[in-house]
Every structure is written in C-alpha cells, then in structure tokens.
Scaffold this active site. Structure first.
Site, PDB file in Angstrom:
ATOM      1  CG  ASP A 109      -1.807   1.070   1.535  1.00 31.70           C
ATOM      2  OD1 ASP A 109      -2.648   1.244  -0.051  1.00 31.70           O
ATOM      3  OD2 ASP A 109      -2.525   1.523   2.249  1.00 31.70           O
ATOM      4  CB  SER A 137      -7.781  -4.430   2.044  1.00 28.64           C
ATOM      5  OG  SER A 137      -7.476  -2.507   2.428  1.00 28.64           O
ATOM      6  CG  LEU A 140      10.629 -16.642  -2.350  1.00 26.59           C
ATOM      7  CD1 LEU A 140      10.067 -16.975  -1.439  1.00 26.59           C
ATOM      8  CD2 LEU A 140      11.057 -15.538  -2.873  1.00 26.59           C
ATOM      9  CD  GLU A 179     -12.892  -5.669  -3.740  1.00 26.85           C
ATOM     10  OE1 GLU A 179     -13.462  -6.528  -3.134  1.00 26.85           O
ATOM     11  OE2 GLU A 179     -11.343  -6.118  -3.365  1.00 26.85           O
ATOM     12  CG  HIS A 211       0.776   2.492  -9.772  1.00 30.47           C
ATOM     13  ND1 HIS A 211       0.144   1.283  -8.221  1.00 30.47           N
ATOM     14  CD2 HIS A 211      -0.485   2.630 -10.303  1.00 30.47           C
ATOM     15  CE1 HIS A 211      -1.351   2.376  -7.739  1.00 30.47           C
ATOM     16  NE2 HIS A 211      -1.793   2.933  -9.155  1.00 30.47           N
ATOM     17  CB  SER A 215      -8.345  -5.935  -4.700  1.00 27.28           C
ATOM     18  OG  SER A 215      -8.571  -4.853  -4.658  1.00 27.28           O
ATOM     19  NE  ARG A 240      -1.326   6.092   2.153  1.00 22.27           N
ATOM     20  CZ  ARG A 240      -2.388   4.743   2.113  1.00 22.27           C
ATOM     21  NH1 ARG A 240      -3.330   5.763   1.388  1.00 22.27           N
ATOM     22  NH2 ARG A 240      -2.307   4.030   2.160  1.00 22.27           N
ATOM     23  CD1 TRP A 241       7.152   6.603  -2.267  1.00 22.50           C
ATOM     24  CD2 TRP A 241       6.854   7.523  -4.366  1.00 22.50           C
ATOM     25  NE1 TRP A 241       8.425   7.438  -2.810  1.00 22.50           N
ATOM     26  CE2 TRP A 241       7.943   7.961  -4.221  1.00 22.50           C
ATOM     27  CE3 TRP A 241       6.708   7.849  -5.310  1.00 22.50           C
ATOM     28  CZ2 TRP A 241       9.050   7.749  -4.996  1.00 22.50           C
ATOM     29  CZ3 TRP A 241       7.420   8.088  -7.219  1.00 22.50           C
ATOM     30  CH2 TRP A 241       8.719   8.314  -6.592  1.00 22.50           C
ATOM     31  NE  ARG A 274      -7.168   1.153  -6.787  1.00 24.23           N
ATOM     32  CZ  ARG A 274      -5.759   1.972  -6.721  1.00 24.23           C
ATOM     33  NH1 ARG A 274      -5.061   1.548  -7.162  1.00 24.23           N
ATOM     34  NH2 ARG A 274      -5.977   1.952  -4.816  1.00 24.23           N
TER      35      ARG A 274
END
Length: 257
Positions: A25, A201, A136, A72, A42, A70, A29-30, A76
């Site tokens: 997240d 979320s 991994l 949701e 992004h 997501s 904002r960044w 956007r």
C-alpha cells in the site's frame, strides 16, 4: 548496505515464518507527496517488489505472497487499470529469467480469467517457466479478493454436494480450505501492510485467522530489505498461542489441516 546487514543479521534463521504476506500500500500517496502521477508511484513500487523478493530468497523464506491487484481495483479509472496491467506485463517479462536463475517459483491466486489476454498469456508463461523451481515460492494475488475466493469455494462445494461427490456431513474447516485458491499453500504466519493503514482490505480473510499483523508507515515504493527484515525481527519477538495458553504451545508451523 550496512544498516540492511545489521537487521538481516539480527534475524533468527532457525525460526523464520514459513509464509509472509504483504499488502503493498501507498503507491498513490508516495506519488502525491512528490507531485507525481499515481502511475509513477506504481512504477516505483515495482522496484520494491524486486527488492523484497530478493530479501525473502536471501534468508530462505518458503513463501511470499504479494497483493498486487484486487477485484475492487477493476473499479479504478480505466487509465490507471491499463497502466497497471502494462506494468505487470513488463515486470513479468523482465523478471521471469531472473526467477528461474534464482530458483524462485511463481504462482498466482485470484480470478485470472478477468485479466486481459496479453496479461494472462504472460502470467501463464511465467508459471510454466518456473514450475520446476524449488526455492522461494512467490505468490502474486491478481484480481483477487477474499469475498470472491470464499464465494467461489462455496459454489464449488455446493456443486459437489448436488452431484453427489460430497456429503454435507463431510464439510468442515479443513475441507473448505481445500476449495480455496491457497489449497496447496501454508497459511501466512505474518502479514505486513505498508503506508500506515491498519486493515486487511479483503485479503486472505480465511487464511489470516491466526496470522501476526505488522503495520508500518513506510510507503510501498520506499519499503526495502531493511524494512522487511525489521518486520521479521518483530514477528520473532511475539508468541503465537492460537487460543491456547503459553504452556500449551508447541512449536508447529503450517496450516491447521
């Protein structure tokens, strides 16, 4: 680099969580704080994905799950969704060879059918290229939400009851887990969320029932290896009791089923 090694060296490698999930997240904002477009946030966030994947592989983590997009997020603005899809295609294109080189297996969870054909093709190519890797496992949640996942599981359970391959009496929490997207993946022991928000979320709601939650104010584009290592150090200070007393806890990892 010295600071990064400082935190890395404080980790008890013998007591790592087997699976860490991350809600990435703060890209928007960044960007806003710098007067940049959200897409630039992004784009910068992709660098953190690479850094944290490297960090997880370095310490021998088994599973790392990243919440990339997501269900949701489809709501956007079209311009932002298209840019995100483009970034995903480029990231997968640029990193698949490195994943193979570093023995990292790539998996996805989510409603992949909703992805555009070019994105889906790149995802499927990366899945195939890394399927034999044994280090991994990097799980990327694409077009994912827990509401979708649990609803999908219920639909499949109901269908199996209807066709006679499953009895209602057989349904318990372990069976439900087998119908989830994460059926072959251990539940996360640690969830990290960046950028100061303190909620999950619609992410892995079933799987996070007993996970430790770690929130940091650092925006995702600024989140790097030392931040990741600090989260693990904090996790290792906690006692996970699963509803039991301290005296009852045995050192066991993995899912309850």
């Amino acid at each position: 680099m010295a600071e990064e090694n400082k935190y890395k060296n404080q980790i008890n490698i013998q007591d790592l969580p087997s699976h860490i999930a991350v809600i990435m997240d703060g890209n928007g904002r960044w960007a806003k704080e710098r007067g940049e477009d959200r897409i630039q946030g992004h784009s910068e966030g992709v660098k953190s994905v690479k850094a944290i994947t490297e960090a997880a592989a370095e310490i021998g983590l088994d599973y790392l799950t990243l919440y990339a997009f997501s269900t949701e997020n489809w709501n956007r603005p079209t311009e932002e969704v298209d840019a995100l899809m483009g970034l995903m295609v480029n990231a997968i294109d640029n990193e698949t060879d490195d994943l193979v080189k570093n023995n990292i297996r790539f998996l996805t969870i989510g409603n992949i059918s909703m992805l555009k054909p070019d994105v889906r093709k790149k995802v499927e190519s990366a899945l195939d290229a890394t399927k034999h890797c044994t280090g991994l496992t990097l799980v990327v949640a694409l077009s994912y939400s827990s509401h979708w996942e649990i609803t999908n599981a219920i639909q499949h359970i109901a269908a199996d009851v209807k066709n006679g391959s499953l009895e209602i009496e057989d349904i318990d929490s372990c069976l439900v887990a087998k119908y989830l997207s994460t059926q072959d993946i251990p539940y996360p022991e640690l969830l990290i969320r960046t950028s100061g928000e303190k909620r999950i979320s619609n992410f892995l709601l079933w799987q996070l029932a007993y996970s430790e939650l770690y929130f940091t104010d650092v925006h995702w584009p600024n989140f790097r290896k030392d931040d990741f290592f600090q989260a693990i150090i904090e996790f290792q200070k906690r006692e996970r009791r699963f509803g039991k007393t301290s005296e009852q806890i045995a050192k066991e990892k993995g899912n309850a089923c």
